[in-house]
Design a protein around this motif. Structure first.
Motif, PDB file in Angstrom:
ATOM      1  N   SER A 283      88.696  87.713 128.616  1.00  0.00           N
ATOM      2  CA  SER A 283      88.919  89.141 128.439  1.00  0.00           C
ATOM      3  C   SER A 283      88.540  89.503 127.015  1.00  0.00           C
ATOM      4  O   SER A 283      89.017  88.870 126.063  1.00  0.00           O
ATOM      5  CB  SER A 283      90.395  89.439 128.708  1.00  0.00           C
ATOM      6  OG  SER A 283      90.657  90.776 128.446  1.00  0.00           O
TER       7      SER A 283
ATOM      8  N   ASP B 147      86.506  90.401 146.959  1.00  0.00           N
ATOM      9  CA  ASP B 147      87.741  89.690 146.615  1.00  0.00           C
ATOM     10  C   ASP B 147      88.946  90.194 147.396  1.00  0.00           C
ATOM     11  O   ASP B 147      90.047  90.361 146.859  1.00  0.00           O
ATOM     12  CB  ASP B 147      88.000  89.744 145.102  1.00  0.00           C
ATOM     13  CG  ASP B 147      86.963  88.934 144.346  1.00  0.00           C
ATOM     14  OD1 ASP B 147      86.479  87.926 144.902  1.00  0.00           O
ATOM     15  OD2 ASP B 147      86.600  89.320 143.215  1.00  0.00           O
TER      16      ASP B 147
ATOM     17  N   GLN C 286      77.112  95.123 132.210  1.00  0.00           N
ATOM     18  CA  GLN C 286      78.076  95.818 131.343  1.00  0.00           C
ATOM     19  C   GLN C 286      77.540  96.041 129.943  1.00  0.00           C
ATOM     20  O   GLN C 286      76.832  95.201 129.441  1.00  0.00           O
ATOM     21  CB  GLN C 286      79.371  95.003 131.257  1.00  0.00           C
ATOM     22  CG  GLN C 286      80.306  95.379 132.380  1.00  0.00           C
ATOM     23  CD  GLN C 286      81.531  94.499 132.397  1.00  0.00           C
ATOM     24  OE1 GLN C 286      81.767  93.777 131.435  1.00  0.00           O
ATOM     25  NE2 GLN C 286      82.276  94.577 133.463  1.00  0.00           N
TER      26      GLN C 286
ATOM     27  N   ARG D  32      79.360  89.236 141.225  1.00  0.00           N
ATOM     28  CA  ARG D  32      80.089  89.451 139.963  1.00  0.00           C
ATOM     29  C   ARG D  32      79.190  89.171 138.758  1.00  0.00           C
ATOM     30  O   ARG D  32      79.300  89.831 137.740  1.00  0.00           O
ATOM     31  CB  ARG D  32      81.316  88.534 139.862  1.00  0.00           C
ATOM     32  CG  ARG D  32      82.256  88.610 141.022  1.00  0.00           C
ATOM     33  CD  ARG D  32      83.221  89.740 140.949  1.00  0.00           C
ATOM     34  NE  ARG D  32      83.965  89.822 139.710  1.00  0.00           N
ATOM     35  CZ  ARG D  32      84.608  90.914 139.324  1.00  0.00           C
ATOM     36  NH1 ARG D  32      84.560  91.989 140.071  1.00  0.00           N
ATOM     37  NH2 ARG D  32      85.282  90.922 138.202  1.00  0.00           N
TER      38      ARG D  32
ATOM     39  N   GLU E  85      88.198  88.342 133.564  1.00  0.00           N
ATOM     40  CA  GLU E  85      87.212  87.750 134.465  1.00  0.00           C
ATOM     41  C   GLU E  85      87.440  86.241 134.466  1.00  0.00           C
ATOM     42  O   GLU E  85      87.535  85.632 133.406  1.00  0.00           O
ATOM     43  CB  GLU E  85      85.816  88.094 133.908  1.00  0.00           C
ATOM     44  CG  GLU E  85      84.665  87.732 134.774  1.00  0.00           C
ATOM     45  CD  GLU E  85      84.532  88.607 136.020  1.00  0.00           C
ATOM     46  OE1 GLU E  85      85.060  89.730 136.048  1.00  0.00           O
ATOM     47  OE2 GLU E  85      83.916  88.120 136.973  1.00  0.00           O
ATOM     48  N   GLU E  86      87.504  85.649 135.664  1.00  0.00           N
ATOM     49  CA  GLU E  86      87.727  84.197 135.728  1.00  0.00           C
ATOM     50  C   GLU E  86      86.412  83.429 135.699  1.00  0.00           C
ATOM     51  O   GLU E  86      85.421  83.882 136.272  1.00  0.00           O
ATOM     52  CB  GLU E  86      88.465  83.831 137.014  1.00  0.00           C
ATOM     53  CG  GLU E  86      89.941  84.041 136.920  1.00  0.00           C
ATOM     54  CD  GLU E  86      90.657  83.595 138.188  1.00  0.00           C
ATOM     55  OE1 GLU E  86      90.487  82.438 138.608  1.00  0.00           O
ATOM     56  OE2 GLU E  86      91.388  84.419 138.746  1.00  0.00           O
TER      57      GLU E  86
ATOM     58  N   VAL F 152      79.732  85.681 131.956  1.00  0.00           N
ATOM     59  CA  VAL F 152      80.874  86.053 131.123  1.00  0.00           C
ATOM     60  C   VAL F 152      81.116  84.993 130.031  1.00  0.00           C
ATOM     61  O   VAL F 152      81.730  85.272 129.006  1.00  0.00           O
ATOM     62  CB  VAL F 152      82.125  86.268 132.014  1.00  0.00           C
ATOM     63  CG1 VAL F 152      82.625  84.983 132.613  1.00  0.00           C
ATOM     64  CG2 VAL F 152      83.233  86.946 131.252  1.00  0.00           C
TER      65      VAL F 152
ATOM     66  N   VAL G 120      78.645  91.740 135.720  1.00  0.00           N
ATOM     67  CA  VAL G 120      79.008  91.390 134.344  1.00  0.00           C
ATOM     68  C   VAL G 120      77.806  91.585 133.427  1.00  0.00           C
ATOM     69  O   VAL G 120      77.902  92.150 132.356  1.00  0.00           O
ATOM     70  CB  VAL G 120      79.509  89.936 134.256  1.00  0.00           C
ATOM     71  CG1 VAL G 120      79.662  89.508 132.818  1.00  0.00           C
ATOM     72  CG2 VAL G 120      80.827  89.797 134.979  1.00  0.00           C
TER      73      VAL G 120
ATOM     74  N   GLN H 186      81.291  80.092 138.322  1.00  0.00           N
ATOM     75  CA  GLN H 186      82.384  80.940 138.794  1.00  0.00           C
ATOM     76  C   GLN H 186      82.533  80.748 140.301  1.00  0.00           C
ATOM     77  O   GLN H 186      81.558  80.700 141.036  1.00  0.00           O
ATOM     78  CB  GLN H 186      82.119  82.412 138.471  1.00  0.00           C
ATOM     79  CG  GLN H 186      83.360  83.260 138.648  1.00  0.00           C
ATOM     80  CD  GLN H 186      83.128  84.739 138.342  1.00  0.00           C
ATOM     81  OE1 GLN H 186      82.117  85.293 138.721  1.00  0.00           O
ATOM     82  NE2 GLN H 186      84.083  85.363 137.667  1.00  0.00           N
TER      83      GLN H 186
ATOM     84  N   HIS I  53      84.557  81.862 144.011  1.00  0.00           N
ATOM     85  CA  HIS I  53      85.044  83.063 144.703  1.00  0.00           C
ATOM     86  C   HIS I  53      86.168  82.615 145.622  1.00  0.00           C
ATOM     87  O   HIS I  53      85.914  82.043 146.673  1.00  0.00           O
ATOM     88  CB  HIS I  53      83.946  83.699 145.541  1.00  0.00           C
ATOM     89  CG  HIS I  53      82.789  84.227 144.735  1.00  0.00           C
ATOM     90  ND1 HIS I  53      82.044  83.438 143.905  1.00  0.00           N
ATOM     91  CD2 HIS I  53      82.271  85.465 144.650  1.00  0.00           C
ATOM     92  CE1 HIS I  53      81.111  84.177 143.330  1.00  0.00           C
ATOM     93  NE2 HIS I  53      81.226  85.407 143.769  1.00  0.00           N
TER      94      HIS I  53
END
Ligand code: AMP
Ligand code: GLY
Length: 427
Positions: free
Chosen positions: A276, A221, A427, A420, A192-193, A237, A424, A212, A214
């Motif tokens: 990650s 995306d 999760q 996103r 994930e960026e 994230v 995230v 973040q 886009h």
């Protein structure tokens, strides 16, 4: 104080907006600015890369602080020119801005400083690339032009053919001119960026809240890469614990290494990260605020931005308090139809008066022009519609409510900005 902001995008409107809140500031100029900066600053018709005219202007008008938005003038040495003339400037010297201006330099800095990043090779001709691909049996790689390429210099390749085709375009066809004399071939990273920006005074860093971007033109995306179709802050994230590691393992080593190389870093250092399994690797460094990230991050800043910038310039960042709002922010970019390809300009923009009445909402202008009382589109990315909310969800809803009030012919925007963050979180 008199402040000059250099640039003409949404980032520069966000900078002008933030600087206008400072009680230290009496007058703001923006060169060349846009239809939005015109309402808070005096636009000056000097292009952002015309360094000597900008320095002449700053000298003549006795500007107390110049804030540089885009990378090109930084890499070309605007900060050095201003400092030589005894003018205060916020932004790194050309040597320090090399961290963005040359991907090969950035990789060398990261290697020497032990900063986690993708494995890489530096290639200077197509035969070397062929040899590397065969020797390592490379099937995947990020192939990057070394120099500045307006965000278009990176090819994500998923086969040997794609790697060679990218190398050919950059090294043989020379599509990026001198910026493509060398190529960085990198291991492809997954995850994930997210972006972290930091204020720097040469020795100290203070992280801003995460964000973040886009980059793709279309929802989910899909579509071509753009300068950025929207951003939100914070990026879930990046947990608090991860921020500490980013400071310790990325930002501090980077500025220490630059100082060691005789290029102390003063300004905003931007780290583009791949996250990650709670591990971080640096994708790139930028020598400035991100755009549109600045439009999501700066509205959350509670401390006077000018005070922070002066602390950076004067080497006093350590003692500078920086406070952020707990609110989340979401910025939706409204673009011209066809962007990032060909698009038409000069479309009248309607509904800005209606969106201006909404609470916690700011419409930053990027490619706009004011003619009389009307605002017209004048670029690819036209507006950055930003809203603050108690949660990411609330900020997204508010931003899209404002977007729904605004229209211009052939406009396009993504409908999933911030999505996103919600995924995230779940999760
Ligand atoms: P850069 O300008 O180096 O950040 O690259 C632009 C974009 O390309 C990044 O935002 C990533 O989406 C992608 N990218 C760059 N390097 C890599 C890599 N090593 N692995 C995977 N994606 C990458
Ligand atoms: N939004 C990416 C950048 O400013 O480079």
């Amino acid at each position: 104080m008199k402040v000059l902001v250099v640039g003409s995008g949404g980032r520069e409107h966000a900078l002008v907006w933030c600087i206008a809140k400072s009680n230290k500031v009496k007058k703001i100029y923006c060169a060349p600015g846009n239809g939005g900066t015109a309402s808070l600053a005096e636009n000056i018709p000097i292009e952002a890369d015309d360094i000597s005219s900008l320095a002449d202007f700053a000298g003549k008008e006795k500007i107390d602080l110049t804030v540089v938005g885009p990378e090109a003038p930084l890499v070309a040495g605007i900060a050095d020119e201003f400092l030589t003339r005894g003018l205060n400037v916020f932004g790194p010297s050309a040597n320090a801005a090399m961290i963005e201006g040359s991907k090969a330099f950035a990789k060398e800095v990261m290697k020497s400083a032990g900063i986690p990043t993708a494995f890489f090779n530096l290639i200077t001709n197509i035969d070397e690339l062929q040899e590397l691909v065969q020797r390592k049996n490379l099937q995947k790689a990020a192939v990057k032009a070394d120099g500045l390429a307006a965000g278009k210099g990176v090819f994500i390749c998923n086969s040997q053919q794609e790697i060679m085709a990218a190398g050919n375009k950059i090294l043989q066809e020379g599509i990026f001119g001198g910026a493509g004399k060398r190529v960085v071939v990198e291991e492809l990273l997954e995850g994930e960026e997210a972006s972290i920006l930091a204020f720097c005074d040469g020795s100290t860093v203070k992280l801003m809240v995460s964000s973040q971007d886009h980059k793709r033109a279309l929802d989910n995306d899909k579509g071509p890469n753009t300068g950025g179709m929207g951003a939100y802050s914070p990026a879930p994230v990046i947990a608090k614990e991860l921020e500490k590691r980013i400071e310790r393992d990325v930002m501090l080593p980077a500025i220490k290494e630059l100082k060691k190389r005789g290029a102390p870093y003063v300004g905003v250092l931007y780290a583009g990260l791949m996250v990650s399994n709670n591990q971080i690797k640096v994708l790139e460094f930028n020598a400035r605020f991100g755009d549109p990230e600045a439009q999501a991050v700066l509205p959350r800043l509670k401390t006077d931005l000018v005070e922070i910038m002066l602390s950076c310039i004067n080497g006093k960042l350590q003692k500078q308090k920086i406070e952020w709002s707990e609110n989340a922010a979401c910025c939706v970019v409204m673009a011209s139809g066809g962007y990032p390809g060909n698009y038409e300009k000069g479309k009248e923009i309607f509904g800005l008066d209606k969106s201006a009445k909404l609470h916690d909402t700011i419409v930053f202008h990027a490619g706009t022009k004011k003619i009389g009382d009307k605002i017209f589109s004048n670029g690819g990315r036209v507006l950055g519609v930003t809203a603050l909310g108690k949660t990411i969800n609330e900020s997204i809803e508010k931003a899209y409510k404002a977007v729904s009030k605004i229209s211009f012919e052939k406009m396009h925007f993504r409908r999933d900005i911030g999505g996103r963050a919600l995924e995230v979180k779940l999760q």
